[in-house]
Every structure is written in C-alpha cells, then in structure tokens.
Design a protein around this motif. Structure first.
Motif, PDB file in Angstrom:
ATOM      1  N   GLY A   1     -27.779  35.744 -30.887  1.00 21.04           N
ATOM      2  CA  GLY A   1     -29.099  35.857 -30.259  1.00 21.04           C
ATOM      3  C   GLY A   1     -29.857  34.551 -30.194  1.00 21.04           C
ATOM      4  O   GLY A   1     -30.974  34.508 -29.678  1.00 21.04           O
ATOM      5  N   GLY A   2     -29.289  33.479 -30.717  1.00 23.00           N
ATOM      6  CA  GLY A   2     -30.020  32.208 -30.775  1.00 23.00           C
ATOM      7  C   GLY A   2     -29.857  31.374 -29.519  1.00 23.00           C
ATOM      8  O   GLY A   2     -29.326  31.842 -28.506  1.00 23.00           O
ATOM      9  N   ASP A   3     -30.325  30.125 -29.603  1.00 24.74           N
ATOM     10  CA  ASP A   3     -30.194  29.266 -28.425  1.00 24.74           C
ATOM     11  C   ASP A   3     -29.502  27.943 -28.728  1.00 24.74           C
ATOM     12  O   ASP A   3     -29.546  27.010 -27.947  1.00 24.74           O
ATOM     13  CB  ASP A   3     -31.569  29.021 -27.783  1.00 24.74           C
ATOM     14  N   ASP A   4     -28.843  27.861 -29.889  1.00 23.05           N
ATOM     15  CA  ASP A   4     -28.070  26.651 -30.202  1.00 23.05           C
ATOM     16  C   ASP A   4     -26.826  27.040 -30.987  1.00 23.05           C
ATOM     17  O   ASP A   4     -26.724  26.805 -32.193  1.00 23.05           O
ATOM     18  CB  ASP A   4     -28.919  25.658 -31.003  1.00 23.05           C
ATOM     19  N   LEU A   5     -25.905  27.662 -30.278  1.00 25.57           N
ATOM     20  CA  LEU A   5     -24.688  28.161 -30.928  1.00 25.57           C
ATOM     21  C   LEU A   5     -23.963  27.072 -31.710  1.00 25.57           C
ATOM     22  O   LEU A   5     -23.527  27.288 -32.835  1.00 25.57           O
ATOM     23  CB  LEU A   5     -23.767  28.741 -29.849  1.00 25.57           C
ATOM     24  N   TYR A   6     -23.878  25.881 -31.109  1.00 28.34           N
ATOM     25  CA  TYR A   6     -23.094  24.809 -31.746  1.00 28.34           C
ATOM     26  C   TYR A   6     -23.706  24.378 -33.072  1.00 28.34           C
ATOM     27  O   TYR A   6     -23.008  23.951 -33.974  1.00 28.34           O
ATOM     28  CB  TYR A   6     -22.961  23.619 -30.796  1.00 28.34           C
ATOM     29  N   GLY A   7     -25.017  24.483 -33.162  1.00 29.64           N
ATOM     30  CA  GLY A   7     -25.707  24.031 -34.367  1.00 29.64           C
ATOM     31  C   GLY A   7     -25.768  25.089 -35.468  1.00 29.64           C
ATOM     32  O   GLY A   7     -26.298  24.834 -36.539  1.00 29.64           O
ATOM     33  N   GLU A   8     -25.218  26.268 -35.229  1.00 30.47           N
ATOM     34  CA  GLU A   8     -25.286  27.343 -36.226  1.00 30.47           C
ATOM     35  C   GLU A   8     -24.328  27.073 -37.388  1.00 30.47           C
ATOM     36  O   GLU A   8     -23.276  26.474 -37.215  1.00 30.47           O
ATOM     37  CB  GLU A   8     -24.906  28.687 -35.585  1.00 30.47           C
ATOM     38  N   GLN A   9     -24.697  27.589 -38.565  1.00 28.49           N
ATOM     39  CA  GLN A   9     -23.810  27.500 -39.721  1.00 28.49           C
ATOM     40  C   GLN A   9     -22.668  28.488 -39.520  1.00 28.49           C
ATOM     41  O   GLN A   9     -22.918  29.663 -39.301  1.00 28.49           O
ATOM     42  CB  GLN A   9     -24.564  27.896 -40.995  1.00 28.49           C
ATOM     43  N   MET A  10     -21.459  28.010 -39.549  1.00 30.23           N
ATOM     44  CA  MET A  10     -20.303  28.906 -39.375  1.00 30.23           C
ATOM     45  C   MET A  10     -19.097  28.273 -40.048  1.00 30.23           C
ATOM     46  O   MET A  10     -19.085  27.066 -40.304  1.00 30.23           O
ATOM     47  CB  MET A  10     -20.026  29.129 -37.882  1.00 30.23           C
ATOM     48  N   ASP A  11     -18.097  29.089 -40.328  1.00 29.57           N
ATOM     49  CA  ASP A  11     -16.861  28.522 -40.871  1.00 29.57           C
ATOM     50  C   ASP A  11     -15.966  28.061 -39.728  1.00 29.57           C
ATOM     51  O   ASP A  11     -15.372  26.989 -39.784  1.00 29.57           O
ATOM     52  CB  ASP A  11     -16.133  29.585 -41.712  1.00 29.57           C
ATOM     53  N   ILE A  12     -15.868  28.915 -38.702  1.00 30.71           N
ATOM     54  CA  ILE A  12     -14.923  28.611 -37.620  1.00 30.71           C
ATOM     55  C   ILE A  12     -15.585  28.819 -36.264  1.00 30.71           C
ATOM     56  O   ILE A  12     -16.250  29.828 -36.037  1.00 30.71           O
ATOM     57  CB  ILE A  12     -13.663  29.512 -37.726  1.00 30.71           C
ATOM     58  N   TYR A  13     -15.380  27.861 -35.399  1.00 25.49           N
ATOM     59  CA  TYR A  13     -15.856  27.969 -34.013  1.00 25.49           C
ATOM     60  C   TYR A  13     -14.626  28.186 -33.124  1.00 25.49           C
ATOM     61  O   TYR A  13     -13.685  27.401 -33.155  1.00 25.49           O
ATOM     62  CB  TYR A  13     -16.606  26.691 -33.636  1.00 25.49           C
ATOM     63  N   ALA A  14     -14.641  29.281 -32.354  1.00 25.38           N
ATOM     64  CA  ALA A  14     -13.502  29.612 -31.482  1.00 25.38           C
ATOM     65  C   ALA A  14     -13.944  29.559 -30.020  1.00 25.38           C
ATOM     66  O   ALA A  14     -14.477  30.537 -29.482  1.00 25.38           O
ATOM     67  CB  ALA A  14     -12.968  31.004 -31.829  1.00 25.38           C
ATOM     68  N   PRO A  15     -13.726  28.419 -29.344  1.00 23.50           N
ATOM     69  CA  PRO A  15     -14.092  28.329 -27.925  1.00 23.50           C
ATOM     70  C   PRO A  15     -13.095  29.113 -27.064  1.00 23.50           C
ATOM     71  O   PRO A  15     -11.920  28.753 -27.001  1.00 23.50           O
ATOM     72  CB  PRO A  15     -13.996  26.828 -27.608  1.00 23.50           C
ATOM     73  N   CYS A  16     -13.559  30.167 -26.438  1.00 25.17           N
ATOM     74  CA  CYS A  16     -12.666  31.004 -25.624  1.00 25.17           C
ATOM     75  C   CYS A  16     -13.240  31.232 -24.229  1.00 25.17           C
ATOM     76  O   CYS A  16     -12.946  32.247 -23.586  1.00 25.17           O
ATOM     77  CB  CYS A  16     -12.431  32.352 -26.315  1.00 25.17           C
ATOM     78  N   ALA A  17     -14.106  30.320 -23.775  1.00 24.57           N
ATOM     79  CA  ALA A  17     -14.648  30.441 -22.409  1.00 24.57           C
ATOM     80  C   ALA A  17     -13.999  29.348 -21.565  1.00 24.57           C
ATOM     81  O   ALA A  17     -12.788  29.383 -21.357  1.00 24.57           O
ATOM     82  CB  ALA A  17     -16.165  30.329 -22.442  1.00 24.57           C
ATOM     83  N   LEU A  18     -14.788  28.401 -21.093  1.00 20.56           N
ATOM     84  CA  LEU A  18     -14.200  27.299 -20.317  1.00 20.56           C
ATOM     85  C   LEU A  18     -14.072  26.066 -21.215  1.00 20.56           C
ATOM     86  O   LEU A  18     -14.475  26.088 -22.371  1.00 20.56           O
ATOM     87  CB  LEU A  18     -15.053  27.004 -19.086  1.00 20.56           C
ATOM     88  N   GLY A  19     -13.514  24.992 -20.635  1.00 24.84           N
ATOM     89  CA  GLY A  19     -13.239  23.814 -21.457  1.00 24.84           C
ATOM     90  C   GLY A  19     -14.437  22.909 -21.665  1.00 24.84           C
ATOM     91  O   GLY A  19     -15.562  23.214 -21.241  1.00 24.84           O
ATOM     92  N   ALA A  20     -14.171  21.782 -22.354  1.00 22.36           N
ATOM     93  CA  ALA A  20     -15.125  20.685 -22.562  1.00 22.36           C
ATOM     94  C   ALA A  20     -16.421  21.097 -23.253  1.00 22.36           C
ATOM     95  O   ALA A  20     -17.455  20.473 -23.047  1.00 22.36           O
ATOM     96  CB  ALA A  20     -15.422  19.984 -21.235  1.00 22.36           C
ATOM     97  N   THR A  21     -16.362  22.125 -24.108  1.00 20.04           N
ATOM     98  CA  THR A  21     -17.591  22.492 -24.830  1.00 20.04           C
ATOM     99  C   THR A  21     -17.813  21.536 -26.013  1.00 20.04           C
ATOM    100  O   THR A  21     -18.896  21.520 -26.588  1.00 20.04           O
ATOM    101  CB  THR A  21     -17.551  23.947 -25.341  1.00 20.04           C
TER     102      THR A  21
END
Ligand code: NAD
Length: 368
Positions: A236-256
């Motif tokens: 629900g936030g507006d800065d996914l990349y800046g969130e505290q997480m263990d693993i980030y799984a990019p599954c949309a388009l490239g160059a994120t």
C-alpha cells in the motif's frame, strides 16, 4: 533531407541500429510491417552459435520505436546467455510487437506475425512473453512450425510460466542458502513486484512455504484475486524499493534496478523472473556487490520457461523438465560461490560461464 537526418543524429548521439548502446553484435534484426493487420514487430536474432535463436514474443505499448528496438536488442541478447548457461543447444532471439495486447491483438495480426517468423526458416523460433498467451502461440502455429509454448492438446508443453516460477523459486532458495546458510524461506519478508503469469505462481510457492509475501502490481483486480487466493498482503505504500524486506523479487518488466532505485533498495537478496533486471549490468551489478546485496542473475534463474519450451523440440517428459529446472538451485549456488571467490559480480560470474560455452562451440564449428 540531410539536415533532418543530421539533426536526428545529434539528438540521438548514435547510429539508428548498429550504433545503439544495446547493440551487441546481433546477427540479424528484422523489422516486420503489415498495413492490413496493423502489425509492427521487430525480431532480434542475437546469436545462433549454439542452435536456432529461441525466445518469446512480447507485445507492449512502447513509448516509441526506439524503446521497442532497445527492448528487443536487450532481450534477445539475454536469451543467448540464458540458453548457454542452462546447457541448452539454442541461440538467443526475441521478438517485440508494438501495440496494446488488450486492444490491438487479433488472430489476423498473430497469423501475420507467424508468417514473418516462418520466413526465417527456423533460424528464429518464437514462444510467449509478456502480453502473449498459449492461445496466441496456437494461432501462430497455424502458419509456422517454428513456435513453441503451444497448448498441450496441440502437442505442446503448454504455458511455460509455472515452470519459470519454479526455477525462480529454486534460484531464490539458492540465494537464501548462500546468504543465510539455509534455503528455508519461512517467515522471510518477500516483495513480489508483478503478479502476472510467473509472479502468481511464485507467490503460490512462497506462501506454501510460509513466507511473508507482499505483492505489487498495476492491476488492482489481480492484486485482490492473488491476495484472496494465497493470503498475500497487497503493498500500500509509495516506495516499494525503500521498504524493509529480506528478498525483492522483480517479476514485472526489466530495469527496475537502476540509478534512481538502487540506493533505496533495502533487501538482502534480489531474485525474480523479470528479464534484464539491472538497467546497466556492470554498473548496477557492482553497486549491489558493494552493498552486500546478493543478486541471483535473472537469465540464470528464470530459465525454467526456456527449459519447458525446449522440451517441445527435444521431446522431454515432465519429470525431465522438472529435474532440469530444479538444477537451477545447484547452478545458482555454484555461481554465487564462484563470484565470491573471484571477487566479481554474480552477473559477471554467470556471464563468463555462458560465454565460455559459446566460444568453445564457435571454435568447434570453425574447425569443421
Ligand atoms: P505477465 O504479463 O503475465 O505479468 C506481468 C505483470 O507485471 C502484469 O500483471 C503487469 O500488470 C505487471 N506490471 C507491469 N508493469 C508493472 C509495474 N511497473 N509495477 C508493478 N507491476 C507491473 O508476464 P509474465 O509472463 O509473468 O512475465 C513476467 C516477467 O518475467 C517478464 O519480464 C518476462 O519477460 C519474464 N519472464 C517470463 C517467463 C515466462 O515463462 N512467462 C520466462 C522468463 C522470463
């Protein structure tokens, strides 16, 4: 006329095709146009040393033709190294169709695209990618045999996405083993960005294992469906990349993972399905390494789909497909260790192995 051309060059600072930053010695680039169906497509054949160039077709509403060309150049190059590192006798190719898959994709357009594929006599073999479904490949099959990812009832291996997701799951587990000493993902906070064909299947594996899964997508209906089905949390936030997480799984388009996101990323691990996740492999790969973020190279861990479609050509059964896909775990652990030992980025470690295989085959062919 010459004034227009030179001012265009000044704006672009590069030659139109062979001078593009993403051009990487591609063997052939085919521009396809059909007035009646509205088809505008580009087929990129990067390298056929190991075999015919196999890679999916993406239909996307590109901002402009440069963006489409750049995408097909990057994607086809990625396919070369993906098949090489996975041990498949395939080269790298990819196609893009410029347009909105929801409103502009028609059977006539797909058949016309199939005719262009057919005109290449098997040098390029297509399959599905973003904006494509198994039924679209069935339509292409009406006009050419050079297509994979067709329906099981038509003799194909079906939608490759569940197998791709399984391979990504294996690669993610391998990265966890490397980073945490255990491949168990239970209670790990994992952000899955893009819950389309692959992302949803990945969410299923992760929630089954008890991971704490957060999902993000542009499609609100889909978010709600996936939340209700697997118990994931909608971001629900507006800065996914800046969130505290263990693993980030990019599954949309490239160059994120790019200049504007990389410094905000808080994850320990990046492991996802999207192709070309690093906007710049050298620069952003090195930055992740410096920050201690384990990056499981995309072209290594998202190879389940290509294994699945390759099975159509080689006649593998389901158990062989799963065995080969499961092997992504072992290969990923090896590559991550190798990168650490040699003090190179994980992308570089994977790339060198893939390139060595292509170079060896090129020497063999030259000696014949
Ligand atoms: P898909 O079209 O089914 O799903 C993509 C999803 O990403 C959609 O739900 C879309 O709404 C969402 N999305 C797009 N832009 C977004 C954004 N900015 N933020 C959040 N969500 C966004 O595609 P797919 O088949 O699931 O493939 C996903 C990625 O994996 C692609 O990059 C594809 O190239 C790659 N890949 C797919 C396969 C496969 O077998 N399908 C194999 C290898 C690699």
């Amino acid at each position: 006329m010459s004034t227009t051309y030179s001012s265009l060059q000044q704006v672009l600072h590069e030659d139109p095709v062979f001078g593009q930053l993403s051009f990487d010695g591609h063997e052939q680039i085919i521009f396809c146009n059909d007035k009646d169906t509205g088809l505008k497509a580009i087929i990129g054949i990067h390298n056929t040393v190991l075999g015919p160039a196999l890679g999916g077709t993406r239909m996307w509403n590109y901002e402009n033709e440069w963006a489409a060309l750049n995408d097909v150049l990057r994607l086809s190059r990625g396919m070369t190294y993906k098949s090489a590192i996975t041990g498949l006798n395939l080269g790298g190719g990819k196609a893009v169709i410029i347009g909105d898959a929801k409103t502009q994709k028609t059977p006539e357009l797909m058949r016309k695209f199939g005719e262009f594929v057919h005109s290449l006599s098997g040098k390029y073999i297509t399959a599905e990618d973003v904006g494509m479904a198994t039924e679209d490949m069935d339509t292409v099959r009406e006009v050419t045999p050079y297509v994979t990812g067709i329906s099981q009832d038509k003799g194909g291996a079906g939608n490759p996405s569940p197998i791709t997701a399984y391979g990504v799951f294996m690669g993610m587990k391998a990265a966890a083993k490397f980073k945490y000493g255990s491949d168990i993902l239970e209670d790990k906070r994992i952000y899955v960005e893009g819950i389309g064909n692959v992302g949803e299947n990945l969410v299923e594996y992760l929630t089954q294992e008890g991971a704490d899964v957060v999902i993000a997508d542009l499609n609100q209906d889909r978010l709600e469906q996936v939340r209700d089905k697997y118990g994931a949390t909608i971001y629900g936030g507006d800065d996914l990349y800046g969130e505290q997480m263990d693993i980030y799984a990019p599954c949309a388009l490239g160059a994120t993972i790019n200049d504007s996101t990389i410094h905000r990323i808080q994850a320990d691990i990046i492991a996802g399905a999207a192709n070309n996740q690093l906007a710049n492999e050298q620069k952003h790969g090195a930055e992740l390494m410096k920050r201690g973020i384990v990056y499981a190279p995309d072209f290594l861990i998202n190879a389940g789909g290509i294994i699945n479609v390759y099975a159509e050509l080689e006649g593998y059964d389901r158990s062989e497909i799963m065995r080969k896909t499961e092997n992504i775990f072992t290969t990923t652990v090896e590559i991550l260790n190798r990168a650490k030992e040699n003090n190179v980025t994980t992308y570089q470690a994977a790339f060198e192995i893939a390139k060595a295989r292509i170079d060896a085959r090129r020497s063999e062919l030259a000696a014949i």
